[in-house]
Design an enzyme around this catalytic site. Structure first.
Site, mmCIF file in Angstrom:
data_model
loop_
_atom_site.group_PDB
_atom_site.id
_atom_site.type_symbol
_atom_site.label_atom_id
_atom_site.label_comp_id
_atom_site.label_asym_id
_atom_site.label_seq_id
_atom_site.Cartn_x
_atom_site.Cartn_y
_atom_site.Cartn_z
ATOM 1 N N GLU A 174 -40.433 16.403 -7.070
ATOM 2 C CA GLU A 174 -40.204 14.947 -6.948
ATOM 3 C C GLU A 174 -41.504 14.190 -6.661
ATOM 4 O O GLU A 174 -41.587 13.407 -5.704
ATOM 5 C CB GLU A 174 -39.149 14.676 -5.873
ATOM 6 C CG GLU A 174 -37.794 15.237 -6.253
ATOM 7 C CD GLU A 174 -36.645 14.840 -5.332
ATOM 8 O OE1 GLU A 174 -36.895 14.290 -4.248
ATOM 9 O OE2 GLU A 174 -35.490 15.087 -5.721
ATOM 10 N N GLU A 293 -31.815 20.109 -9.251
ATOM 11 C CA GLU A 293 -31.118 19.641 -8.036
ATOM 12 C C GLU A 293 -29.964 18.761 -8.492
ATOM 13 O O GLU A 293 -30.181 17.714 -9.108
ATOM 14 C CB GLU A 293 -32.047 18.845 -7.113
ATOM 15 C CG GLU A 293 -33.035 19.698 -6.363
ATOM 16 C CD GLU A 293 -33.802 18.928 -5.290
ATOM 17 O OE1 GLU A 293 -33.220 18.034 -4.651
ATOM 18 O OE2 GLU A 293 -34.998 19.234 -5.122
HETATM 19 O O1 AHR Z 1 -32.047 18.909 -1.630
HETATM 20 C C1 AHR Z 1 -32.472 18.047 -0.623
HETATM 21 C C2 AHR Z 1 -33.695 17.231 -1.028
HETATM 22 O O2 AHR Z 1 -33.350 16.346 -2.047
HETATM 23 C C3 AHR Z 1 -34.849 17.998 -1.601
HETATM 24 O O3 AHR Z 1 -35.699 18.500 -0.625
HETATM 25 C C4 AHR Z 1 -35.561 16.969 -2.418
HETATM 26 O O4 AHR Z 1 -36.231 17.516 -3.515
HETATM 27 C C5 AHR Z 1 -34.466 15.999 -2.825
HETATM 28 O O5 AHR Z 1 -34.820 14.698 -2.577
#
Ligand code: AHR
Length: 505
Positions: A174, A293
């Site tokens: 990110e 994610e």
């Molecule tokens: O999964 C939780 C968080 O969400 C992770 O650390 C990050 O990559 C995202 O913002």
């Protein structure tokens, strides 16, 4: 108007052979995911390495093919060298992403041991926030080079003779997000990721690399971020990442259940952007998608803000411990259906996360591990969603919600497993009031009979599971009939359905 759902499937209408890695997950050094999650020496089920066997059993049941590690936001200040070597010599560090205390008791080698024990593999992320090309190369040399160099010999001196052979690597996390340590502009990230990728592939040309995409669709730089960064990284990387979390903070369930359409739109936009860059570069290869994610995440936000602001530097604080409702499980099912429909380009995906932190598996520190509601659609997809994704010719009655138009009342996809000679239809009835009949023409799957119809349903959309009781648990339905090539299923209102067809022995 009468509500309906009709589908046609056929062996010859193929989307793709599904890459099993779309059923991946994620363990971050965050909250109680590692410490008190997978690792808790002294717990009655702990093995000789301190890993909780009750957790391992549930992870094995889920058959998780790949686990992203060690972050997440955590990776952007991770000093991997602190996490290897004799445990008693490892430093304690301030962990800045989650304002916690990192003891480094678990590091790269221990996590590798754990993934092997649960039959999985690692998707490793490198720190491109506060570190750079050299550190990423050193870590790769430590993990994958056989011997005879500084870092491979260092690994051997730590008692790990054989290379870890980690095949999938994420180039940071990110990096477009202002919350990220060492956040970058698209050009800064694109250049750094390209140079890191180039060097890493010189060390081990067999690895696959993931370039960071946008943190979510609401980022102001989406999708220009993908276009600019991929122009730099295209030659060296294989995937671009997608991240997106969904939630129901306004308690509008119809709108919540429609949010898989946002995921669908996100995937289509990223595919278009990858293909634009390919065309511009006169490229030959596709950049594929790693949706590394995804999940529902909103329940614990307020409590987490308080913990990080007012009670920092705890070891393994309870963070992101969302307790998932039945309706969350329906959304997870819809998100899985959406990814299967795009399995020609979404080749990897990680349910974020796996244990305690926005997770299907929870642990009681002084008690058992237990299954959240979302455990079940994930289990069913991982178990029965292996094989060839079939292009569903699906028509359903529709409705509108606050943010979405023409939302199908029923969403569905089918997966054919040629080895087992089975077809599984996954279907969600999004309608909150009415049962809907799904009529499916199974084309040239002649002679297939009903093996079982599993249903996840609950009168209370807000029901949650706990260590004490499973309010939301799958059961068998007797409301599917197969007549020649027509399968007719009564899908109860607000339900996740797994209709398994095959040849009986
Ligand atoms: O999964 C939780 C968080 O969400 C992770 O650390 C990050 O990559 C995202 O913002």
């Amino acid at each position: 108007m009468q509500k309906y759902a009709k589908m046609v499937i056929d062996k010859d209408f193929k989307i793709a052979e599904i890459d099993k890695r779309i059923y991946g997950s994620f363990i971050e050094h965050l909250g109680r995911a590692v410490y008190q999650g997978i690792y808790q020496p002294g717990h009655p089920t702990a093995d000789e390495n301190g890993f909780r066997k009750d957790v391992m059993e549930l992870v094995e049941e889920l058959n998780v093919p790949i686990v992203r590690y060690p972050g997440g936001n955590f990776v952007s200040s991770f000093v991997w060298e602190d996490s290897v070597g004799p445990v008693e010599q490892r430093p304690k560090r301030l962990e800045l992403a989650w304002r916690s205390l990192e003891t480094n008791e678990i590091g790269v080698n221990e996590f590798s041991k754990w993934t092997k024990a649960v039959g999985s593999e690692i998707m490793m992320a490198v720190n491109l926030g506060t570190r750079g090309v050299a550190d990423a190369c050193n870590l790769l040399e430590y993990c994958n080079h056989p011997s005879g160099t500084k870092y491979s010999d260092w690994r051997i001196s730590h008692g790990v003779k054989d290379p870890l052979n980690i095949k999938t690597w994420c180039l940071g996390n990110e990096m477009d997000g202002p919350w990220q340590l060492g956040a970058k502009t698209p050009v800064e990230y694109g250049r750094l990721a390209a140079e890191t990728a180039k060097a890493m592939k010189l060390i081990d040309p067999t690895i696959e690399l993931v370039s960071c995409g946008s943190s979510n669709t609401q980022m102001p730089t989406f999708p220009q971020w993908e276009a600019t960064t991929l122009e730099h990284t295209y030659d060296y990387v294989d995937y671009v990442s997608l991240h997106q979390y969904f939630g129901n903070p306004d308690n509008d369930t119809e709108n919540f259940l429609a949010q898989s359409m946002e995921m669908d739109h996100f995937i289509k936009t990223v595919i278009a952007t990858c293909d634009f860059v390919k065309a511009k570069k006169r490229g030959k290869k596709n950049i594929n998608l790693s949706f590394d994610e995804w999940n529902v995440w909103f329940h614990a936000n307020e409590a987490d803000g308080d913990t990080m602001k007012n009670h920092p530097w705890q070891q393994a604080p309870a963070l992101l411990e969302d307790h998932y409702t039945f309706e969350d499980a329906l959304v997870v099912g819809l998100l899985l259906i959406t990814m299967i429909k795009h399995s020609d380009r979404v080749r990897m995906a990680c349910l974020a996360q796996l244990v305690n932190v926005i997770a299907p598996i929870m642990t009681e520190t002084n008690g058992p591990a237990w299954k959240q509601t979302i455990y079940y659609p994930y289990l069913h997809a991982s178990k029965y969603g292996r094989g060839v994704a079939l292009q569903p010719v699906l028509s359903s009655s529709k409705h509108d919600t606050k943010d979405f138009k023409d939302v199908a009342d029923v969403d569905s996809v089918a997966v054919w497993n040629p080895e087992k000679d089975e077809v599984t239809i996954f279907a969600v009835n999004r309608d909150l009031k009415d049962d809907i009949t799904l009529t499916c023409d199974i084309g040239n799957f002649e002679g297939y009979e009903l093996l079982e119809h599993i249903v996840l349903e609950c009168d209370d959309l807000k029901a949650v599971n706990s260590a004490a009781a499973e309010a939301v648990t799958p059961k068998q339905s007797d409301e599917t009939k197969v007549d020649g090539r027509t399968v007719t299923s009564n899908l109860h209102k607000a339900s996740w359905n797994v209709i398994r067809l095959g040849r009986r022995a």
